[in-house]
Design a protein around this motif. Structure first.
Motif, PDB file in Angstrom:
ATOM      1  N   ARG A  79       0.897  -1.241  -0.036  1.00  6.19           N
ATOM      2  CA  ARG A  79      -0.259   0.111  -0.105  1.00  6.19           C
ATOM      3  C   ARG A  79       0.786   1.264   0.135  1.00  6.19           C
ATOM      4  O   ARG A  79       0.393   2.336  -0.893  1.00  6.19           O
ATOM      5  CB  ARG A  79      -0.994  -0.056   1.177  1.00  6.19           C
ATOM      6  N   TRP A  80       1.985   1.284   0.622  1.00  4.94           N
ATOM      7  CA  TRP A  80       2.844   2.435   0.775  1.00  4.94           C
ATOM      8  C   TRP A  80       3.449   2.892  -0.543  1.00  4.94           C
ATOM      9  O   TRP A  80       3.536   3.877  -0.890  1.00  4.94           O
ATOM     10  CB  TRP A  80       3.926   2.281   1.775  1.00  4.94           C
ATOM     11  N   GLN A  81       3.763   1.649  -1.390  1.00  2.00           N
ATOM     12  CA  GLN A  81       4.437   1.982  -2.695  1.00  2.00           C
ATOM     13  C   GLN A  81       3.213   2.614  -3.527  1.00  2.00           C
ATOM     14  O   GLN A  81       3.530   3.365  -4.428  1.00  2.00           O
ATOM     15  CB  GLN A  81       4.802   0.793  -3.268  1.00  2.00           C
ATOM     16  N   MET A  82       2.069   1.905  -3.518  1.00  2.00           N
ATOM     17  CA  MET A  82       0.815   2.527  -4.100  1.00  2.00           C
ATOM     18  C   MET A  82       0.701   4.088  -3.969  1.00  2.00           C
ATOM     19  O   MET A  82       0.377   4.920  -5.033  1.00  2.00           O
ATOM     20  CB  MET A  82      -0.278   1.694  -4.226  1.00  2.00           C
ATOM     21  N   TRP A  83       0.808   4.394  -2.639  1.00  2.00           N
ATOM     22  CA  TRP A  83       0.477   5.872  -2.317  1.00  2.00           C
ATOM     23  C   TRP A  83       1.550   6.741  -2.792  1.00  2.00           C
ATOM     24  O   TRP A  83       1.374   7.643  -3.328  1.00  2.00           O
ATOM     25  CB  TRP A  83       0.612   5.903  -0.637  1.00  2.00           C
ATOM     26  N   ILE A  84       2.793   6.094  -2.786  1.00  2.00           N
ATOM     27  CA  ILE A  84       4.004   7.094  -3.398  1.00  2.00           C
ATOM     28  C   ILE A  84       3.598   7.162  -4.700  1.00  2.00           C
ATOM     29  O   ILE A  84       4.058   8.378  -5.165  1.00  2.00           O
ATOM     30  CB  ILE A  84       5.269   6.365  -2.855  1.00  2.00           C
ATOM     31  N   HIS A  86       1.214   7.286  -6.441  1.00  2.00           N
ATOM     32  CA  HIS A  86      -0.027   8.231  -6.719  1.00  2.00           C
ATOM     33  C   HIS A  86       0.618   9.523  -6.333  1.00  2.00           C
ATOM     34  O   HIS A  86       0.180  10.576  -7.110  1.00  2.00           O
ATOM     35  CB  HIS A  86      -1.205   7.975  -5.939  1.00  2.00           C
ATOM     36  N   ALA A  87       1.149   9.750  -5.336  1.00  4.62           N
ATOM     37  CA  ALA A  87       1.826  10.909  -4.755  1.00  4.62           C
ATOM     38  C   ALA A  87       2.725  11.630  -6.010  1.00  4.62           C
ATOM     39  O   ALA A  87       2.715  12.906  -6.151  1.00  4.62           O
ATOM     40  CB  ALA A  87       2.344  11.151  -3.387  1.00  4.62           C
TER      41      ALA A  87
END
Length: 179
Positions: A79-84, A86-87
């Motif tokens: 999830r943290w990679q997906m968030w990064i 998108h950011a």
């Protein structure tokens, strides 16, 4: 079946914007090696501004293409990679919009007309030297931020391509879609 690649229009716009941004940054960086009164310096400045304005125009089309054609699904991952991911994409779009806009505004705040292929753009703000200085510093900061954000974007693509080996690079590379 949903494609694993971007639409060809999105690919074209992606690479055209990349080349224009690289050109705009190269034109401005090249000016630092010239005397201020060198005619080539003024030419590089005009080319920088034209490249930036073209980026702004193409980004509008790129955003429209995202809505028209969609985007391929993101590669799976934590999830943290997906968030990064998108950011970084969001910040790239912000930069691609904000850089040309702040460039236009700081020139207009300095009392200068901004033209696009001979057409003078309407003035969005009145001349104001103090405001122009603030906008100029913002434009310069955003220009420096591009190097870092594009670097993160490239690192993410290389990570997917060569470490995870999930062909992340192929999502935006021209060619045939695998079914």
């Amino acid at each position: 079946m949903r494609t694993k690649r971007y639409h060809p229009t999105s690919m074209f716009l992606h690479w055209a914007i990349f080349l224009l941004m690289a050109a705009a940054l190269t034109f401005m960086e090249s000016r630092s090696y010239l005397p201020k009164d060198d005619p080539l310096s003024a030419t590089l400045r005009r080319w920088h501004m034209l490249a930036g304005q073209l980026v702004l125009l193409l980004v509008v089309f790129r955003i429209a293409a995202r809505f028209m054609f969609g985007v391929p699904p993101l590669q799976s991952g934590p999830r943290w990679q997906m968030w990064i991911a998108h950011a970084v994409h969001a910040f790239l779009y912000l930069l691609m919009l904000a850089l040309p806009i702040t460039g236009i505004l700081f020139n207009q705040a300095g009392g200068r007309d901004v033209s696009f292929f001979g057409w003078v753009l309407p003035h969005l703000i009145a001349p104001d030297k103090a405001l122009g200085t603030i906008i100029r510093h913002t434009h310069d900061w955003l220009g420096n931020a591009v190097f870092y954000v594009v670097g993160l974007h490239i690192l993410g693509v290389l990570w997917h391509q060569f470490v995870r080996k999930d062909n992340g690079l192929m999502r935006m590379a021209p060619g045939r879609d695998e079914a």
